[in-house]
Design an enzyme around this catalytic site. Structure first.
Site, PDB file in Angstrom:
ATOM      1  N   ARG A 103       0.843  -1.197   0.000  1.00 27.56           N
ATOM      2  CA  ARG A 103       0.000   0.000   0.000  1.00 27.56           C
ATOM      3  C   ARG A 103       0.878   1.247   0.000  1.00 27.56           C
ATOM      4  O   ARG A 103       1.777   1.381   0.814  1.00 27.56           O
ATOM      5  CB  ARG A 103      -0.915  -0.018   1.231  1.00 27.56           C
ATOM      6  CG  ARG A 103      -1.931   1.097   1.278  1.00 27.56           C
ATOM      7  CD  ARG A 103      -3.005   0.822   2.319  1.00 27.56           C
ATOM      8  NE  ARG A 103      -2.554   0.965   3.685  1.00 27.56           N
ATOM      9  CZ  ARG A 103      -3.352   0.955   4.758  1.00 27.56           C
ATOM     10  NH1 ARG A 103      -4.661   0.769   4.594  1.00 27.56           N
ATOM     11  NH2 ARG A 103      -2.862   1.083   5.970  1.00 27.56           N
ATOM     12  N   GLY A 176       1.884   3.423  -6.414  1.00 28.62           N
ATOM     13  CA  GLY A 176       0.854   2.716  -7.151  1.00 28.62           C
ATOM     14  C   GLY A 176       0.277   3.512  -8.299  1.00 28.62           C
ATOM     15  O   GLY A 176      -0.031   2.966  -9.357  1.00 28.62           O
ATOM     16  N   HIS A 177       0.117   4.820  -8.103  1.00 26.63           N
ATOM     17  CA  HIS A 177      -0.487   5.668  -9.134  1.00 26.63           C
ATOM     18  C   HIS A 177       0.317   5.602 -10.434  1.00 26.63           C
ATOM     19  O   HIS A 177      -0.245   5.378 -11.514  1.00 26.63           O
ATOM     20  CB  HIS A 177      -0.564   7.106  -8.646  1.00 26.63           C
ATOM     21  CG  HIS A 177      -1.079   8.073  -9.665  1.00 26.63           C
ATOM     22  ND1 HIS A 177      -2.372   8.059 -10.122  1.00 26.63           N
ATOM     23  CD2 HIS A 177      -0.459   9.091 -10.332  1.00 26.63           C
ATOM     24  CE1 HIS A 177      -2.545   9.017 -11.021  1.00 26.63           C
ATOM     25  NE2 HIS A 177      -1.399   9.658 -11.172  1.00 26.63           N
ATOM     26  N   TYR A 435      -9.503   1.013 -17.267  1.00 20.74           N
ATOM     27  CA  TYR A 435      -8.239   1.601 -16.803  1.00 20.74           C
ATOM     28  C   TYR A 435      -7.821   0.962 -15.485  1.00 20.74           C
ATOM     29  O   TYR A 435      -8.601   0.946 -14.524  1.00 20.74           O
ATOM     30  CB  TYR A 435      -8.430   3.109 -16.655  1.00 20.74           C
ATOM     31  CG  TYR A 435      -7.275   3.890 -16.078  1.00 20.74           C
ATOM     32  CD1 TYR A 435      -5.962   3.568 -16.353  1.00 20.74           C
ATOM     33  CD2 TYR A 435      -7.517   5.001 -15.269  1.00 20.74           C
ATOM     34  CE1 TYR A 435      -4.921   4.300 -15.834  1.00 20.74           C
ATOM     35  CE2 TYR A 435      -6.479   5.758 -14.745  1.00 20.74           C
ATOM     36  CZ  TYR A 435      -5.183   5.404 -15.029  1.00 20.74           C
ATOM     37  OH  TYR A 435      -4.143   6.139 -14.511  1.00 20.74           O
ATOM     38  N   TYR A 438      -8.429   2.541 -12.090  1.00 18.64           N
ATOM     39  CA  TYR A 438      -9.809   2.544 -11.615  1.00 18.64           C
ATOM     40  C   TYR A 438     -10.222   1.095 -11.367  1.00 18.64           C
ATOM     41  O   TYR A 438     -11.135   0.567 -11.984  1.00 18.64           O
ATOM     42  CB  TYR A 438     -10.737   3.207 -12.634  1.00 18.64           C
ATOM     43  CG  TYR A 438     -10.474   4.675 -12.876  1.00 18.64           C
ATOM     44  CD1 TYR A 438      -9.848   5.468 -11.907  1.00 18.64           C
ATOM     45  CD2 TYR A 438     -10.846   5.287 -14.061  1.00 18.64           C
ATOM     46  CE1 TYR A 438      -9.614   6.813 -12.122  1.00 18.64           C
ATOM     47  CE2 TYR A 438     -10.621   6.646 -14.284  1.00 18.64           C
ATOM     48  CZ  TYR A 438      -9.990   7.396 -13.307  1.00 18.64           C
ATOM     49  OH  TYR A 438      -9.759   8.740 -13.523  1.00 18.64           O
TER      50      TYR A 438
END
Length: 496
Positions: A103, A176-177, A435, A438
């Site tokens: 995370r 993560g992004h 995506y 999302y």
């Protein structure tokens, strides 16, 4: 028979807990053996009996529906403060037979970064958040636990003419992004985040720290858009800063159906993807709680740093960018999100049908994000992120609700699913693309917590198109035993 079954379930549950406890003990005993005394790991370990366990767990849960007691909890959370803590966690979780969830910001829409149905531990990266900017070379090293807000703040306070293409939400974790693609309002000019990454640091399944040179171009390709959590733990990204003017212009115009919103949006589909690449016009579609009119002062000039605040919340009078440094508070709402890519203009009749279905759903909104510009110039295979030329825009669907409880979750989630199903005639098909950032478990998951090729092909082709095959090949070489996995991870090719 009922009593026998009940006894069997209790016995199985006791065995499960016993095995989990044994694995956790092995894990905890292993950790100190893989760090130096100068970087003790004891103060970053939070087991379930630690007084701060729940607060540490909840701090980066962004979706309130996962705060309920029935959500599976990790056996421990490791809030790494040093690279060796990450290496030790990987080595020891693998040795102890525990699943690892990673995370960085907690925005994983369906909670895969902090939820699992088998014994697991969370490696939380939020303490690893340094940002080192080199303006002379127009680059920066950013650790995975930094937020986009912190990155934007640091860039804006270092230079008035530099920026980085990434998302709008300030609390997104960089690790993560970016690994999922990194979509934002500079994409038509400079592409997405992964198009502006020039190096990375990753801890692999053997606990080694690799950079671009030592990991090789195939793995470097895979973690740029293929989801880093399938291949290792992203420690940091080296990013390329891009040029922006000292002043940028933002505008927000509200239109109701009575004011011709249907015609505006119909024409927007033709115009927005073909405008000069310096222009990005996002559409937000929602059922208003009150009538809105066009503001007489639609355009606002400000610095790029201020624009990152305004774009997220245009109701603010932006005088300071300190808000970019705010870390998350406890989740206030529950939500479900989905996404689609649109390749052909939706006709007026289609738009009118969409409005009819939205009128009865005040809790949902859509964002339509235009493509074109730089996004049409980059090959689908340049990075693992495949959604390039041929797309007019990306839709995000977002349903939120204030009520608590499983009944409310089912009610609103099903509303969004119904609406999503109704959009099928207007969006991409065979596959119906979506995506990765999302995250949506509705489009397919692995079974029995063991990702198989058959299962993964269902969601993998929707996320990655033809790049899925190469992602499997890379996974097979670098993590053949499938240690880094979740319900929608990339499997190695040796799994059936």
């Amino acid at each position: 028979m009922e009593a026998l079954i009940s006894l069997l379930l209790v016995t199985m549950s006791s065995i499960f807990l016993s095995v989990s406890g044994s694995n956790l003990e092995s894990f905890l005993q292993c950790l100190p053996q893989h760090v130096q005394p100068s970087n003790p790991i004891s103060d970053v370990i939070f087991t379930q009996n630690h007084s701060n366990f729940q607060s540490v767990l909840n701090a980066y849960i962004k979706n309130r529906k996962f705060l309920i007691a029935s959500t599976p909890k990790p056996l421990a959370i490791l809030t790494a403060k040093h690279e060796s803590h990450v290496q030790a966690t990987v080595i020891c979780a693998k040795q102890a037979g525990l699943e690892l969830r990673i995370r960085s910001g907690g925005h994983d829409y369906d909670g895969l970064s902090y939820i699992s149905t088998v014994p697991f531990v969370i490696l939380d990266m939020f303490n690893l958040r340094s940002i080192d900017i080199d303006i002379a070379n127009e680059t920066a090293w950013v650790q995975a636990g930094a937020t986009l807000g912190e990155l934007y703040f640091k860039i804006a306070n270092t230079s008035k003419v530099h920026a980085f293409p990434a998302g709008v939400c300030h609390s997104l974790g960089v690790g993560g992004h970016i690994s999922g693609g990194g979509y934002g309002n500079l994409l038509r000019k400079y592409g997405i985040s992964v198009d502006n990454v020039i190096d990375a640091q990753l801890v692999d399944v053997k606990g080694r720290i690799l950079n671009r040179e030592s990991m090789g171009e195939d793995l470097f390709w895979a973690i740029r858009g293929g989801g880093g959590a399938s291949f290792g733990v992203i420690l940091a990204w080296k990013i390329k800063l891009v040029a922006v003017p000292e002043k940028v212009t933002l505008f927000k115009v509200d239109k109701t159906l009575a004011q011709g919103a249907t015609d505006v949006l119909y024409k927007w589909q033709y115009v927005a993807p073909k405008l000069p690449e310096e222009l990005f016009i996002r559409v937000m579609i929602l059922v208003p709680k009150e009538e809105k009119t066009v503001s007489p002062n639609d355009c606002h000039e400000m610095s790029w740093g201020q624009s990152t605040v305004f774009f997220l919340d245009s109701s603010q009078n932006v005088t300071s960018i300190d808000v970019l440094l705010q870390r998350p508070t406890e989740a206030k709402i529950s939500f479900k999100a989905k996404s689609d890519y649109v390749k052909n203009v939706i006709p007026r009749e289609g738009l009118e049908e969409i409005w009819k279905k939205m009128i009865d759903n005040e809790n949902m909104f859509m964002q339509w994000n235009p493509y074109g510009g730089r996004m049409s110039e980059i090959s689908e295979s340049e990075t693992a992120f495949p959604h390039r030329a041929g797309n007019l825009f990306l839709i995000q669907y977002y349903e939120s609700w204030p009520e608590e409880g499983i009944n409310a979750t089912d009610l609103y989630t099903n509303k969004l699913r119904d609406f999503y199903d109704s959009m099928a005639p207007y969006v991409s098909s065979n596959p119906r693309n979506t995506y990765l950032n999302y995250r949506d478990l509705d489009i397919g998951i692995s079974s029995n917590n063991q990702t198989s090729l058959k299962d993964a092909e269902v969601y993998g082709t929707k996320y990655f198109n033809g790049n899925f095959k190469k992602l499997v090949e890379v996974k097979t070489r670098f993590d053949p035993d499938n240690f880094f996995k979740n319900e929608q991870s990339i499997p190695p090719g040796n799994l059936n």
